[in-house]
Design a protein around this motif. Structure first.
Motif, PDB file in Angstrom:
ATOM      1  N   LYS A  65       0.843  -1.189   0.000  1.00 38.84           N
ATOM      2  CA  LYS A  65       0.000   0.000   0.000  1.00 38.84           C
ATOM      3  C   LYS A  65       0.883   1.246   0.000  1.00 38.84           C
ATOM      4  O   LYS A  65       1.876   1.306   0.715  1.00 38.84           O
ATOM      5  N   GLY A  66       0.511   2.224  -0.813  1.00 44.76           N
ATOM      6  CA  GLY A  66       1.264   3.473  -0.835  1.00 44.76           C
ATOM      7  C   GLY A  66       2.427   3.470  -1.802  1.00 44.76           C
ATOM      8  O   GLY A  66       3.091   4.486  -1.972  1.00 44.76           O
ATOM      9  N   VAL A  81      -3.590   3.706  -6.964  1.00 46.19           N
ATOM     10  CA  VAL A  81      -4.130   4.694  -6.011  1.00 46.19           C
ATOM     11  C   VAL A  81      -5.529   4.271  -5.552  1.00 46.19           C
ATOM     12  O   VAL A  81      -5.860   4.340  -4.359  1.00 46.19           O
ATOM     13  N   ASP A 108      -5.420   1.097  -3.343  1.00 44.92           N
ATOM     14  CA  ASP A 108      -4.974   1.468  -1.989  1.00 44.92           C
ATOM     15  C   ASP A 108      -6.126   2.098  -1.207  1.00 44.92           C
ATOM     16  O   ASP A 108      -6.325   1.795  -0.031  1.00 44.92           O
ATOM     17  N   HIS A 109      -6.853   2.952  -1.890  1.00 50.24           N
ATOM     18  CA  HIS A 109      -7.979   3.616  -1.208  1.00 50.24           C
ATOM     19  C   HIS A 109      -9.080   2.625  -0.815  1.00 50.24           C
ATOM     20  O   HIS A 109      -9.657   2.728   0.270  1.00 50.24           O
ATOM     21  N   GLN A 132       1.631   9.843  -6.217  1.00 46.29           N
ATOM     22  CA  GLN A 132       2.142   9.448  -4.895  1.00 46.29           C
ATOM     23  C   GLN A 132       1.452  10.218  -3.769  1.00 46.29           C
ATOM     24  O   GLN A 132       1.303   9.712  -2.664  1.00 46.29           O
ATOM     25  N   SER A 133       1.045  11.435  -4.072  1.00 45.90           N
ATOM     26  CA  SER A 133       0.428  12.236  -3.006  1.00 45.90           C
ATOM     27  C   SER A 133      -1.092  12.322  -3.142  1.00 45.90           C
ATOM     28  O   SER A 133      -1.745  12.958  -2.317  1.00 45.90           O
ATOM     29  N   THR A 179      -4.874  11.694  -2.734  1.00 42.76           N
ATOM     30  CA  THR A 179      -5.734  11.020  -1.752  1.00 42.76           C
ATOM     31  C   THR A 179      -7.175  11.178  -2.209  1.00 42.76           C
ATOM     32  O   THR A 179      -7.534  12.161  -2.864  1.00 42.76           O
ATOM     33  N   LEU A 180      -7.984  10.206  -1.855  1.00 37.21           N
ATOM     34  CA  LEU A 180      -9.385  10.213  -2.273  1.00 37.21           C
ATOM     35  C   LEU A 180     -10.252  10.349  -1.025  1.00 37.21           C
ATOM     36  O   LEU A 180      -9.925   9.790   0.025  1.00 37.21           O
ATOM     37  N   LYS A 234     -13.215   9.866   1.715  1.00 35.00           N
ATOM     38  CA  LYS A 234     -13.816   8.646   2.254  1.00 35.00           C
ATOM     39  C   LYS A 234     -15.112   8.258   1.565  1.00 35.00           C
ATOM     40  O   LYS A 234     -15.453   7.082   1.477  1.00 35.00           O
ATOM     41  N   CYS A 247     -14.272   6.933  -7.332  1.00 36.84           N
ATOM     42  CA  CYS A 247     -12.834   7.183  -7.164  1.00 36.84           C
ATOM     43  C   CYS A 247     -12.235   7.725  -8.456  1.00 36.84           C
ATOM     44  O   CYS A 247     -11.445   8.665  -8.460  1.00 36.84           O
ATOM     45  N   GLN A 270      -8.814  15.736 -10.134  1.00 32.73           N
ATOM     46  CA  GLN A 270      -7.489  16.109  -9.623  1.00 32.73           C
ATOM     47  C   GLN A 270      -6.464  16.161 -10.760  1.00 32.73           C
ATOM     48  O   GLN A 270      -5.572  17.008 -10.767  1.00 32.73           O
TER      49      GLN A 270
END
Lengths: 357, 357
Positions: free
Chosen positions: A202-203, A249, A252-253, A295-296, A298-299, A301, A309, A316
């Motif tokens: 993850k990540g 991404v 991972d989310h 890499q940075s 984020t999604l 919740k 997603c 973005q």
């Protein structure tokens, strides 16, 4: 080459489509016959739609050329690349199966170190049906494999693992190098058989190659968009990379796993590095911006479906990568079109439960 | 077992110490003679200091028993475990060399698939001298290895890599399992030789085993503290795990790399799972708290030395894990004592440059 000595079992025969993008006759299927014949093929014919693609006898297939894509998607066909193997993602969209395996037509059956033909599809299915371990690294690789397990110090609460969304296979012989590396090392061949399957943590992003790739269409299909490449576009050979960044991404989310390693296929010949350089050179600059972006990323919740997603990611992309080049504004719009087309053909999405333990 | 057919080269002969914790005669060194003899050994004798440990002739070594440790460290000797192989970290502290290799005395020379003896030390040195790639995953494993490279889509700005601080080797035959897994799978043996070295990505923790481990003492030495285990402590068999969690967080912060994979050693026999369970059972609960703690731990920018990182981590351990059990308060204090003792023996630290590209 001889067929396998033991008759293959045909796992998920009615739940998996094999997607092949091509511009030529599919003679390469002869070698895959012992492993592929019982499965349904979706062939996406690229380039001139008036050309006839020959498929060896005995295979069950449907074939789509550009005219078919235009007819089925109407104006939304603009999101499907032309004159680039990125067009393969149309096959993901029209499939009605739970699983997809996609392979290039210059990929042949590889042999394991004992000389036995490798049933790549069977290994991909094993990878997909078995959990992933994205939250903690297991030093003995896949802990679910026969003869392996979680090592000392692996938290027990994480041993249930996560659902596997993607199985990324590798290549013997011609490795998947970029044009500069091809130019510098024209003779390098991959001969090292690494007997491992592992989860990409993850990540961590990875370069996903579309040559030998399987995924769970229900879990991640709508994110497997191969972007705008080829005819009329400023870039090529980043279709699978783009998909890989987005997919990782989102996995991972959503708590889904991505595996890489086995199975190997035999990649027969290197593509022309000069042609590749022309296709790639903008990507070589752009990836330096894209990778920090992903890499940075984020999604929120409340993004609980792949579609939501993906649409959030497209926003973005437009906002942040749109500043890098106008191309990304167009690509972000195409990402939206892709989701619209996907939902049109596949119905509305349902929220999926978080797949992690 | 026969020696290697080709005379080994003795890389870093004057820059590497081999640290061995033991309670018995070191007959196992006979098998390692072709590979270890030119190197200096630091033997840390655990248990009864009046016992004499026999070292095969021809090896150059220094040996420390508990009396020596007490004499050298005075009251600070409290940070060194007794009746537990965690005492090995005393050897890291008294070494004056740049590199350390540590190995257990029940580990023998393994054979590669061709039947050749594996020079584990040489492979560790190769791993340490060659950069790591913590920022992005390379699907063909170590890109610096002969016959391999970075694959298509790997950002060019990251190809310089990061300095490698740790090389974590693996084990054939008896795998490093926890007591519950040992109990459930008493006969499982690791027979799979995976021909790969890989970097553990930034942000990912791993279970570091101290059985077959090398590191760059100058880069990460002060973080290689194996904690309080064994005699008088409520826990055992988490010494290397603790070190691994701390080391990984600090390597990530300082831009250093951690590798795992080759080389294999042959681990001869499983330790008693009932004894192990007794040592481990608190750890099995505690690791469920420790791992989320280390996964979310961040260090301030002004921590530019391993020492300052480690002291900051000790504060966080006391504050956050101290709530889990009183043991962690004691451990946090021991972490501080360890650094004081390290600096006393090794002099004041200098800030190190960020090792990433």
């Amino acid at each position: 080459m001889a067929g396998p000595s033991v008759p293959a079992t045909f796992l998920l025969k009615d739940e998996l489509d094999i997607v092949i993008p091509t511009i030529r006759n599919l003679d390469f299927l002869e070698m895959w016959r012992p492993f592929f014949q019982p499965y349904h093929l979706i062939i996406v014919q690229d380039g001139d739609p008036s050309k006839t693609i020959k498929v060896p006898e005995g295979f069950d297939y449907e074939l789509y050329n550009r005219n078919d894509i235009n007819r089925i998607l109407g104006p939304k066909a603009s999101c499907i690349s032309f004159k680039d193997s990125a067009c393969r993602c149309f096959g993901y969209m029209v499939s009605k199966k739970k699983y997809i395996y996609t392979i290039d037509d210059d990929c042949f059956v590889a042999k394991d170190p004992s000389g036995k033909d490798i049933n790549a599809l069977e290994q991909h299915i094993t990878n997909l049906l078995c959990p992933s371990t994205p939250l903690f690294f297991n030093t003995l690789y896949d802990p679910y494999r026969d003869g392996a397990d979680f090592v000392r110090g692996y938290p027990f609460s994480m041993r249930e693992g996560a659902k596997t969304a993607v199985s990324h296979g590798l290549w013997l012989n011609v490795p998947d190098y970029d044009a500069p590396t091809q130019l510098v090392k024209p003779l390098e061949r991959n001969t090292r058989f690494v007997d491992a399957v592992m989860t990409i943590p993850k990540g961590t992003l990875f370069p996903m190659c579309g040559m030998n790739l399987a995924f769970d269409r229900e879990l991640i299909g709508p994110a497997m968009y191969f972007g705008l490449m080829g005819d009329g576009q400023p870039i090529g050979r980043y279709d699978d990379m783009w998909a890989g960044w987005c997919v990782k991404v989102i996995c991972d989310h959503l708590g889904l796993g991505v595996k890489t390693g086995l199975p190997y296929i035999y990649h027969s010949k290197a593509s022309n590095p000069f042609v590749n350089l022309k296709k790639e050179y903008k990507g070589i600059f752009w990836q330096e911006e894209c990778i920090p972006f992903f890499q940075s990323a984020t999604l929120p919740k409340d993004c609980t479906t792949v579609q939501s997603c993906y649409l959030e990611l497209s926003k973005q992309v437009k906002e942040k990568l749109g500043k890098v080049d106008e191309y990304f504004v167009k690509l972000a719009d195409a990402m939206v079109t892709w989701i619209e087309a996907w939902d049109e053909l596949n119905g509305a999405p349902a929220a999926i439960a978080n797949g992690s333990a």
